[in-house]
Design a protein around this motif. Structure first.
Motif, PDB file in Angstrom:
ATOM      1  N   ALA A 210      41.853  35.765  44.313  1.00 42.40           N
ATOM      2  CA  ALA A 210      40.778  35.352  43.490  1.00 42.40           C
ATOM      3  C   ALA A 210      41.305  35.667  41.908  1.00 42.40           C
ATOM      4  N   ASP A 211      40.885  34.837  41.086  1.00 41.55           N
ATOM      5  CA  ASP A 211      40.929  34.868  39.632  1.00 41.55           C
ATOM      6  C   ASP A 211      39.552  35.232  38.986  1.00 41.55           C
ATOM      7  N   ASP A 212      39.817  36.365  38.116  1.00 47.91           N
ATOM      8  CA  ASP A 212      38.669  36.849  37.598  1.00 47.91           C
ATOM      9  C   ASP A 212      38.414  36.453  36.048  1.00 47.91           C
ATOM     10  N   PHE A 213      39.397  35.328  35.630  1.00 46.20           N
ATOM     11  CA  PHE A 213      39.346  35.108  34.130  1.00 46.20           C
ATOM     12  C   PHE A 213      38.298  34.092  33.773  1.00 46.20           C
ATOM     13  N   HIS A 214      37.913  33.100  34.349  1.00 45.73           N
ATOM     14  CA  HIS A 214      37.036  32.095  33.803  1.00 45.73           C
ATOM     15  C   HIS A 214      36.391  31.372  35.039  1.00 45.73           C
ATOM     16  N   ARG A 215      35.275  30.772  34.973  1.00 47.32           N
ATOM     17  CA  ARG A 215      34.914  29.865  35.841  1.00 47.32           C
ATOM     18  C   ARG A 215      35.366  28.598  36.207  1.00 47.32           C
ATOM     19  N   THR A 216      36.053  27.940  35.241  1.00 44.62           N
ATOM     20  CA  THR A 216      36.896  26.751  35.524  1.00 44.62           C
ATOM     21  C   THR A 216      38.493  26.824  35.085  1.00 44.62           C
TER      22      THR A 216
ATOM     23  N   THR B 296      38.967  40.771  43.273  1.00 43.38           N
ATOM     24  CA  THR B 296      39.675  39.413  43.488  1.00 43.38           C
ATOM     25  C   THR B 296      40.754  39.621  44.613  1.00 43.38           C
TER      26      THR B 296
ATOM     27  N   GLY C 163      32.349  33.496  42.711  1.00 42.56           N
ATOM     28  CA  GLY C 163      33.297  33.330  41.418  1.00 42.56           C
ATOM     29  C   GLY C 163      32.929  34.238  40.294  1.00 42.56           C
TER      30      GLY C 163
ATOM     31  N   ASN D  11      30.098  28.314  45.654  1.00 42.37           N
ATOM     32  CA  ASN D  11      31.150  29.159  45.543  1.00 42.37           C
ATOM     33  C   ASN D  11      31.080  29.989  44.121  1.00 42.37           C
ATOM     34  N   LEU D  12      30.300  29.524  43.287  1.00 41.34           N
ATOM     35  CA  LEU D  12      30.539  30.180  41.949  1.00 41.34           C
ATOM     36  C   LEU D  12      29.621  31.528  41.983  1.00 41.34           C
TER      37      LEU D  12
ATOM     38  N   SER E 242      33.710  37.716  41.228  1.00 40.21           N
ATOM     39  CA  SER E 242      35.092  38.224  40.559  1.00 40.21           C
ATOM     40  C   SER E 242      35.221  38.568  39.123  1.00 40.21           C
ATOM     41  N   ILE E 243      34.494  37.668  38.315  1.00 39.95           N
ATOM     42  CA  ILE E 243      34.746  37.773  37.098  1.00 39.95           C
ATOM     43  C   ILE E 243      34.071  38.915  36.532  1.00 39.95           C
TER      44      ILE E 243
ATOM     45  N   PHE F  55      37.718  25.826  41.179  1.00 40.21           N
ATOM     46  CA  PHE F  55      36.929  26.306  40.474  1.00 40.21           C
ATOM     47  C   PHE F  55      36.542  27.612  40.825  1.00 40.21           C
ATOM     48  N   GLY F  56      35.843  28.636  40.098  1.00 41.81           N
ATOM     49  CA  GLY F  56      35.361  29.926  40.846  1.00 41.81           C
ATOM     50  C   GLY F  56      36.714  30.577  41.043  1.00 41.81           C
TER      51      GLY F  56
END
Lengths: 423, 396
Positions: A274-280, B163, B154, B150-151, B157-158, A409-410
């Motif tokens: 998973a990426d934690d940088f940005h939503r898109t 992650t 998401g 799924n956000l 995670s952010i 996304f996400g």
């Protein structure tokens, strides 16, 4: 017995049935013929009016009975068609499959036509009062079913006789790959010896198109629809929204061989990060995508020289293709120069929740047929992306392993490694 | 006892009763536990509303808060509570290797835009053009992301940097059951060492009520306990806003970190009865048979929704076992859909950890339970479909 297990001692997972529907047609045969001829399924939208829309093209599936019946009905029919083809090919009973179901499908929302009809069936109170008052007096569950997130899977479970509580999942544009991964994992853990993984998406509504448009994700090259999806090109300007489905029957290799099934390929490895940088947007250094590719290789027990072909996520957005190139070149180093990398999306567009499953199906067929489908519309190569994208025309090639990427996304990144033979 | 036993080391809870494990334990064990209900905002329906929450306690950046609507904030916040409780929050290494399964529905639509479109539809026949016209000009681009299922994951995670892997299951109560079941299976097989699993539901939006009422499932009229709604007006469900997240770990992993273990998560059993063709009570009985229930009196945290048929079937299946004391917690929290099963498991783990049962939430319908609960059952029988249960036990 050793050859029934992988390098980590887990059961090897074979594919014994495949089904596909895209804008190119229903079934593997039609799809493969079109795909290897470099034909595009992208066309002007006719399902709804395109007034006020910046994007007026899509890869919608317009030739099914439910194509004009709303996202829920169409997603079900797409899943059902692909599932039936896959189960039939595997040789199991299409109404008594007997393994679990993993369904990747778009999140549901009440269709606007239903919202309009509920609202206009009453004249009293606020909008929500009117909707709720009409809703509680409905005489059938038809509209209700379209508003429940698990109902498509429940219907499929009834129809195919799958076992247990079906799982419906969303990892955005990686959903199809995740559905396959869940099936692989269930077999590896010994929970079942077969599973049905389906990715289906029939949600190309006006609102879906507008939402992606507002995020500047879509191509607006409406004049020549078949040329709008051009992954890895310098003038790529977004993805093309599309629909489709694919299903795989997954089976422990041991069980499949024991019943004399034809092995269509092996699911060698799955990786995610998973990426934690940005939503898109993805992390600029590409580390999550890199991590997902590496995790898939490690899970498959392969090194960076172990992949013969990459079925790219290749959406044709400026961001994705750049990031995907960065991650591939980082992981594979010099090897990437000798690895063909093509994008099915150049022809079928981005089928969202179904993409990972459809592209896995095409990856398996690529190995079995010895033919790599091309990346079409590669007229203006992006000089910053040095890849052998198999431009314009199919290529005959002896491919024994494929990496298929899915990024969403996400911060969703999922990669699958498939092999032609058990090894 | 095995190194790969699944243990619960973190619990995050939010409901109309408050936030956190202590607040829930105190409210739920009080002799005169009373629900917090709001019957005025969505008449003729009653809902259990969210308490006041200072989002910044778990979602530090205002920018992150703005990217979400209440549903995603609620889930992200509650996930933070669970991570905090397990001593994982802010530990970069543990978060980066943590796997996650979230049970999710969808986020809130923009009611103002929708209502304007509906109002205009009364005087226009070109409704599809109307849609294009309004949606292209009035939708906020970021709202789409606030709606995407799924956000929630998401955003976790952010905001919390979880992650390892991220999966979102959809499908009402069943999604919560599958999420817990899959997370436990990953740990048992050695695939994961530590996992975040849970869900959130924000009912205070007309569309969230509509999701039930299109099937005629909502209770109308004065509030009643969950087991007593049959025969009252409507379909029996009173919904509530809330969320539950759990940190699950392998015993080995938790011990190595020296963390407090609330309880061990035993068998998680899921099912899908074909309710139109088979008897649901019998099907639930079949799940109970598979759950390896201990002898003697057993406390059960029931996720019963109040939906007439499903709740009656569950009540009768539990009663047939003879010595099960059910606690229908939706009486006090309302039905929290995707979060219902994780919530049931969390309350079961709390009872095990605190070595005490909950008093009856409905003295008329629920049996007394006394003694120290070594094992507690958690159930979620879907208001429309899907069933699941788990046995939570003391870890030693």
């Amino acid at each position: 017995m050793a050859h029934y297990h992988d390098h980590l001692g887990r059961p090897l997972v074979a594919v014994t049935g495949i089904g596909v529907v895209t804008s190119l047609g229903v079934g593997k045969t039609d799809n493969w013929t079109a795909l290897t001829s470099g034909r595009s399924g992208i066309h002007p939208i006719t399902r709804f009016p395109v007034d006020h829309l910046n994007t007026r093209i899509a890869g919608t599936v317009d030739f099914l009975a439910s194509s004009d019946k709303g996202a829920s009905a169409l997603t079900f029919e797409l899943a059902e068609k692909a599932g039936r083809e896959a189960i039939a090919e595997s040789g199991f009973d299409t109404d008594e499959f007997g393994g679990p179901l993993f369904l990747a499908s778009p999140p549901v929302e009440l269709d606007w036509r239903e919202r309009f009809s509920l609202y206009n069936a009453s004249k009293e109170g606020s909008a929500s009062d009117r909707l709720l008052a009409v809703a509680r007096n409905l005489q059938t569950l038809d509209i209700f079913e379209t508003s429940q997130f698990g109902s498509i899977a429940a219907r499929l479970a009834d129809e195919f006789g799958t076992r247990g509580l079906p799982i419906t999942l969303s990892t955005a544009c990686a959903s199809g790959a995740t559905a396959i991964q869940l099936g692989v994992e269930a077999i590896r853990r010994g929970e079942c010896d077969r599973a049905l993984s389906i990715g289906a998406d029939g949600s190309a509504t006006a609102e879906a198109l507008i939402r992606f448009s507002l995020l500047s994700a879509l191509s607006t090259q409406n004049d020549t629809p078949e040329k709008a999806s051009k992954p890895f090109s310098k003038d790529r300007d977004g993805f093309v929204l599309a629909e489709g489905s694919a299903a795989l029957v997954l089976e422990s290799l041991e069980a499949a061989l024991a019943r004399g099934a034809t092995i269509l390929g092996i699911m060698r490895g799955c990786g995610e990060k998973a990426d934690d940088f940005h939503r898109t947007r993805s992390k600029p250094d590409g580390s999550p995508a890199i991590g997902a590719v590496k995790a898939a290789l490690a899970d498959a027990g392969l090194g960076k020289d172990g992949i013969g072909y990459v079925n790219a996520h290749g959406t044709s957005t400026p961001e994705n293709d750049k990031m995907e190139h960065l991650s591939l070149s980082t992981v594979f180093g010099e090897h990437i120069r000798s690895m063909p990398v093509s994008s099915n999306k150049s022809m079928i567009g981005h089928t969202l929740s179904a993409a990972g499953a459809i592209e896995a199906a095409f990856s398996l067929m690529t190995m079995r047929q010895g033919v790599i489908p091309p990346t079409i519309n590669y007229d203006n190569p992006d000089p910053a992306i040095e890849l052998d994208v198999v431009p314009h025309r199919k290529r005959e090639a002896d491919v024994s392993t494929v990496l298929s990427n899915s990024f969403g996304f996400g911060g969703q990144n999922t990669c699958l490694v498939m092999a032609r033979e058990p090894v | 006892m095995s190194a790969h036993d699944v243990v619960i080391t973190g619990i995050g809870l939010v409901s109309s009763l408050g936030e956190g494990t202590d607040a829930h334990w105190h409210k739920l064990t009080a002799a005169d536990a009373a629900p917090t209900v709001d019957a005025t905002r969505y008449p003729p329906y009653t809902v259990h509303p969210l308490p006041e929450i200072d989002w910044s306690l778990q979602i530090a950046k205002r920018g992150d808060q703005r990217q979400m609507e209440t549903w995603q904030r609620l889930g992200t916040y509650t996930a933070g509570l669970a991570l905090d409780d397990a001593g994982i929050k802010g530990d970069e290494g543990l978060c980066a290797t943590m796997d996650m399964v979230v049970a999710a529905g969808g986020g809130e639509r923009d009611g103002t835009v929708d209502d304007a479109i509906l109002a205009a539809s009364e005087t226009r026949n070109d409704r599809e053009v109307l849609l294009n016209e309004k949606l292209t000009t009035e939708l906020r681009p970021t709202l789409f992301l606030a709606q995407l299922s799924n956000l929630l994951a998401g955003n976790i995670s952010i905001v919390h940097k979880v992650t390892g892997s991220s999966r979102t299951f959809m499908g009402e109560e069943g999604a919560g059951v599958s999420a817990v079941e899959t997370a436990a299976a990953r740990i048992r097989s050695g695939q994961s060492t530590h996992m975040l699993v849970g869900g959130a539901f924000q009912t205070e939006h007309p569309d969230m009520l509509l999701g039930y009422e299109l099937g005629g499932y909502l209770h109308r009229g004065p509030w009643k306990p969950v087991w007593q709604r049959d025969g009252a007006e409507g379909g029996g469900v009173v919904s509530g806003s809330g969320a539950a997240f759990l940190v699950l770990e392998s015993r080995e992993h938790a011990k190595a970190r020296g963390r407090h273990i609330y309880a061990q998560l035993g068998p998680v059993i899921s099912g899908r009865a074909r309710r139109s063709k088979e008897d649901l009570a019998t099907a639930i009985g079949g799940l109970l048979d598979k759950t390896s229930l201990p002898d003697g009196p057993l406390l059960a945290l029931s996720g019963a929704s109040g939906a007439h048929a499903a709740t009656a079937a569950e009540g009768s299946a539990l009663a047939q076992y003879g010595n099960i004391a059910a606690r229908g917690f939706a009486t006090l929290t309302g039905h929290m859909k995707e979060a219902q099963f994780p919530f049931a498991v969390a309350l079961a783990a709390l009872a095990v950890d605190r070595k005490a049962g909950y008093p009856a939430f409905d003295a008329q319908a629920e049996k007394r339970y006394e003694g120290i609960p070594h094992s507690v059952l958690a159930t979620a029988v879907g208001y429309h479909y899907f069933e699941g249960m788990a046995l939570v036990s003391a870890s030693d």
